[in-house]
Design a protein around this motif. Sequence first.
Motif, PDB file in Angstrom:
ATOM      1  N   ALA A  66      25.368  39.380  42.737  1.00  0.00           N
ATOM      2  CA  ALA A  66      25.739  40.357  41.714  1.00  0.00           C
ATOM      3  C   ALA A  66      27.132  40.935  41.954  1.00  0.00           C
ATOM      4  CB  ALA A  66      24.716  41.486  41.664  1.00  0.00           C
ATOM      5  N   LYS A  67      27.675  40.724  43.150  1.00  0.00           N
ATOM      6  CA  LYS A  67      28.993  41.266  43.497  1.00  0.00           C
ATOM      7  C   LYS A  67      30.023  40.160  43.332  1.00  0.00           C
ATOM      8  CE  LYS A  67      27.108  44.604  46.800  1.00  0.00           C
ATOM      9  NZ  LYS A  67      27.106  45.061  48.218  1.00  0.00           N
ATOM     10  N   VAL A  68      30.769  40.217  42.250  1.00  0.00           N
ATOM     11  CA  VAL A  68      31.684  39.123  41.933  1.00  0.00           C
ATOM     12  C   VAL A  68      32.819  39.044  42.949  1.00  0.00           C
ATOM     13  CG1 VAL A  68      31.173  39.305  39.473  1.00  0.00           C
ATOM     14  CG2 VAL A  68      33.143  40.530  40.404  1.00  0.00           C
ATOM     15  N   MET A  69      33.415  37.865  43.038  1.00  0.00           N
ATOM     16  CA  MET A  69      34.586  37.637  43.880  1.00  0.00           C
ATOM     17  C   MET A  69      35.839  37.641  43.023  1.00  0.00           C
ATOM     18  SD  MET A  69      33.354  34.561  46.418  1.00  0.00           S
ATOM     19  CE  MET A  69      32.086  34.810  47.661  1.00  0.00           C
ATOM     20  N   HIS A  70      36.908  38.233  43.556  1.00  0.00           N
ATOM     21  CA  HIS A  70      38.199  38.113  42.908  1.00  0.00           C
ATOM     22  C   HIS A  70      38.765  36.723  43.177  1.00  0.00           C
ATOM     23  CE1 HIS A  70      38.745  42.772  43.093  1.00  0.00           C
ATOM     24  NE2 HIS A  70      37.824  42.393  42.237  1.00  0.00           N
ATOM     25  N   VAL A  71      39.861  36.396  42.489  1.00  0.00           N
ATOM     26  CA  VAL A  71      40.466  35.080  42.678  1.00  0.00           C
ATOM     27  C   VAL A  71      41.935  35.228  43.050  1.00  0.00           C
ATOM     28  CG1 VAL A  71      38.849  34.039  41.051  1.00  0.00           C
ATOM     29  CG2 VAL A  71      41.112  34.720  40.248  1.00  0.00           C
ATOM     30  N   ALA A  72      42.423  34.216  43.764  1.00  0.00           N
ATOM     31  CA  ALA A  72      43.820  34.184  44.199  1.00  0.00           C
ATOM     32  C   ALA A  72      44.563  33.106  43.433  1.00  0.00           C
ATOM     33  CB  ALA A  72      43.899  33.913  45.701  1.00  0.00           C
ATOM     34  N   CYS A  73      45.759  33.454  42.982  1.00  0.00           N
ATOM     35  CA  CYS A  73      46.636  32.543  42.244  1.00  0.00           C
ATOM     36  C   CYS A  73      47.922  32.329  43.035  1.00  0.00           C
ATOM     37  CB  CYS A  73      46.951  33.107  40.861  1.00  0.00           C
ATOM     38  SG  CYS A  73      45.496  33.411  39.833  1.00  0.00           S
ATOM     39  N   SER A  74      48.675  31.323  42.648  1.00  0.00           N
ATOM     40  CA  SER A  74      49.924  31.037  43.347  1.00  0.00           C
ATOM     41  C   SER A  74      51.149  31.551  42.609  1.00  0.00           C
ATOM     42  CB  SER A  74      50.065  29.524  43.572  1.00  0.00           C
ATOM     43  OG  SER A  74      50.080  28.833  42.331  1.00  0.00           O
ATOM     44  N   SER A  75      50.974  32.019  41.377  1.00  0.00           N
ATOM     45  CA  SER A  75      52.120  32.424  40.570  1.00  0.00           C
ATOM     46  C   SER A  75      51.647  33.274  39.395  1.00  0.00           C
ATOM     47  CB  SER A  75      52.854  31.193  40.035  1.00  0.00           C
ATOM     48  OG  SER A  75      52.001  30.468  39.157  1.00  0.00           O
ATOM     49  N   LEU A  76      52.600  33.902  38.739  1.00  0.00           N
ATOM     50  CA  LEU A  76      52.289  34.651  37.528  1.00  0.00           C
ATOM     51  C   LEU A  76      51.776  33.735  36.422  1.00  0.00           C
ATOM     52  CD1 LEU A  76      55.164  37.290  37.146  1.00  0.00           C
ATOM     53  CD2 LEU A  76      52.705  37.747  37.123  1.00  0.00           C
ATOM     54  N   SER A  77      52.336  32.535  36.351  1.00  0.00           N
ATOM     55  CA  SER A  77      51.901  31.620  35.289  1.00  0.00           C
ATOM     56  C   SER A  77      50.451  31.198  35.501  1.00  0.00           C
ATOM     57  CB  SER A  77      52.818  30.400  35.202  1.00  0.00           C
ATOM     58  OG  SER A  77      52.822  29.683  36.422  1.00  0.00           O
ATOM     59  N   ALA A  79      48.222  33.044  37.105  1.00  0.00           N
ATOM     60  CA  ALA A  79      47.458  34.263  36.826  1.00  0.00           C
ATOM     61  C   ALA A  79      47.242  34.423  35.328  1.00  0.00           C
ATOM     62  CB  ALA A  79      48.179  35.476  37.404  1.00  0.00           C
ATOM     63  N   ALA A  80      48.253  34.071  34.533  1.00  0.00           N
ATOM     64  CA  ALA A  80      48.147  34.211  33.081  1.00  0.00           C
ATOM     65  C   ALA A  80      47.194  33.197  32.477  1.00  0.00           C
ATOM     66  CB  ALA A  80      49.527  34.080  32.447  1.00  0.00           C
ATOM     67  N   LEU A 124      42.554  39.580  39.976  1.00  0.00           N
ATOM     68  CA  LEU A 124      43.561  38.586  40.348  1.00  0.00           C
ATOM     69  C   LEU A 124      44.457  39.106  41.459  1.00  0.00           C
ATOM     70  CD1 LEU A 124      44.840  37.714  36.747  1.00  0.00           C
ATOM     71  CD2 LEU A 124      43.130  36.439  38.057  1.00  0.00           C
ATOM     72  N   ARG A 125      44.809  38.219  42.395  1.00  0.00           N
ATOM     73  CA  ARG A 125      45.843  38.563  43.364  1.00  0.00           C
ATOM     74  C   ARG A 125      46.701  37.346  43.653  1.00  0.00           C
ATOM     75  NH1 ARG A 125      44.472  39.231  49.661  1.00  0.00           N
ATOM     76  NH2 ARG A 125      46.671  39.647  49.448  1.00  0.00           N
ATOM     77  N   ILE A 126      47.898  37.584  44.143  1.00  0.00           N
ATOM     78  CA  ILE A 126      48.801  36.519  44.587  1.00  0.00           C
ATOM     79  C   ILE A 126      49.133  36.839  46.040  1.00  0.00           C
ATOM     80  CG2 ILE A 126      50.990  35.333  44.222  1.00  0.00           C
ATOM     81  CD1 ILE A 126      50.912  36.276  41.313  1.00  0.00           C
ATOM     82  N   PRO A 127      48.472  36.183  46.988  1.00  0.00           N
ATOM     83  CA  PRO A 127      48.617  36.549  48.402  1.00  0.00           C
ATOM     84  C   PRO A 127      49.971  36.147  48.969  1.00  0.00           C
ATOM     85  CG  PRO A 127      47.212  34.633  48.171  1.00  0.00           C
ATOM     86  CD  PRO A 127      47.504  35.103  46.779  1.00  0.00           C
ATOM     87  N   ASP A 128      50.315  36.788  50.080  1.00  0.00           N
ATOM     88  CA  ASP A 128      51.629  36.581  50.683  1.00  0.00           C
ATOM     89  C   ASP A 128      51.512  35.709  51.929  1.00  0.00           C
ATOM     90  OD1 ASP A 128      54.236  36.689  51.380  1.00  0.00           O
ATOM     91  OD2 ASP A 128      54.287  38.808  51.919  1.00  0.00           O
ATOM     92  N   PRO A 142      43.085  28.613  40.455  1.00  0.00           N
ATOM     93  CA  PRO A 142      42.789  29.736  41.342  1.00  0.00           C
ATOM     94  C   PRO A 142      41.653  29.393  42.307  1.00  0.00           C
ATOM     95  CG  PRO A 142      42.923  30.467  39.048  1.00  0.00           C
ATOM     96  CD  PRO A 142      42.897  28.962  39.033  1.00  0.00           C
ATOM     97  N   VAL A 143      41.650  30.101  43.438  1.00  0.00           N
ATOM     98  CA  VAL A 143      40.558  29.990  44.408  1.00  0.00           C
ATOM     99  C   VAL A 143      39.943  31.367  44.609  1.00  0.00           C
ATOM    100  CG1 VAL A 143      41.634  28.053  45.601  1.00  0.00           C
ATOM    101  CG2 VAL A 143      42.036  30.392  46.439  1.00  0.00           C
ATOM    102  N   THR A 144      38.753  31.403  45.156  1.00  0.00           N
ATOM    103  CA  THR A 144      38.143  32.689  45.461  1.00  0.00           C
ATOM    104  C   THR A 144      38.998  33.426  46.488  1.00  0.00           C
ATOM    105  OG1 THR A 144      36.752  31.571  47.111  1.00  0.00           O
ATOM    106  CG2 THR A 144      35.790  31.981  44.930  1.00  0.00           C
ATOM    107  N   ALA A 145      39.081  34.730  46.322  1.00  0.00           N
ATOM    108  CA  ALA A 145      39.931  35.553  47.193  1.00  0.00           C
ATOM    109  C   ALA A 145      39.108  36.478  48.070  1.00  0.00           C
ATOM    110  CB  ALA A 145      40.916  36.372  46.348  1.00  0.00           C
TER     111      ALA A 145
END
Length: 221
Positions: A66-77, A79-80, A124-128, A142-145
């Motif tokens: 029930a607790k969703v996972m956020h996702v990680a993207c590599s760029s703004l595009s 993420a969009a 959404l996040r874009i990790p460093d 995207p992948v799970t974050a």
Amino acid sequence: MAKFEYVQPHDATKLITTADLAAVADGLRQGSLAILPTETGYLLAALATSTPAVERAFRAKRRDFAKVMHVACSSLSMAARAGQISPAARRLLGQFTPGPLSVIVNKTELLPDRLVTLNNTVGLRIPDHPATLQVISELGSPVTATSLNESGSAAGALSSFDLDSLDWSAEEVVFVVPDDAAIRYPAASTLVRVTGDEPEVLREGPVTHAEIRRLADGGDS
């Protein structure tokens, strides 16, 4: 028992070789998991567009479905493609990422309607970290974050983490990119909801409420 395949990033660039990159991305495409470094700890990566892969990440962490996972993207595009990026969300992501900021926005049709989305929204996040962004970019999705640590326990360096403590699938191959030096912040990423007229800070972390407020008001961070 799971088999851990360690992939060392280059000391200077923090990138992994093209051969290793292909292996990690192919494993994720096939539904395997990977452990990738970020500035706030390690994330447990699964292909976020695949419900079976995401379910595997939930089971490994013994996480409540029930607790969703956020996702990680590599760029703004990217993420969009996963979320509806408003001008306010774009300013936040553009100013504070790659880095310790996650934004909740209205979702698109890219992601499943469960496990990584909630009430038609997605985090959404874009990790460093160069290798982590490299893997997500190569994967093209995207992948799970979610953090590597089991739900309810503290995050930490891989060198002090017992990987066998998680509930891996039998005979699973898990790629691991170790870089404890990448962890610069002890706190989880700042979490901001950007589905209305004003950004709403749900969890303050390395990016402060004051910085979010200044950017929302049109100032510099």
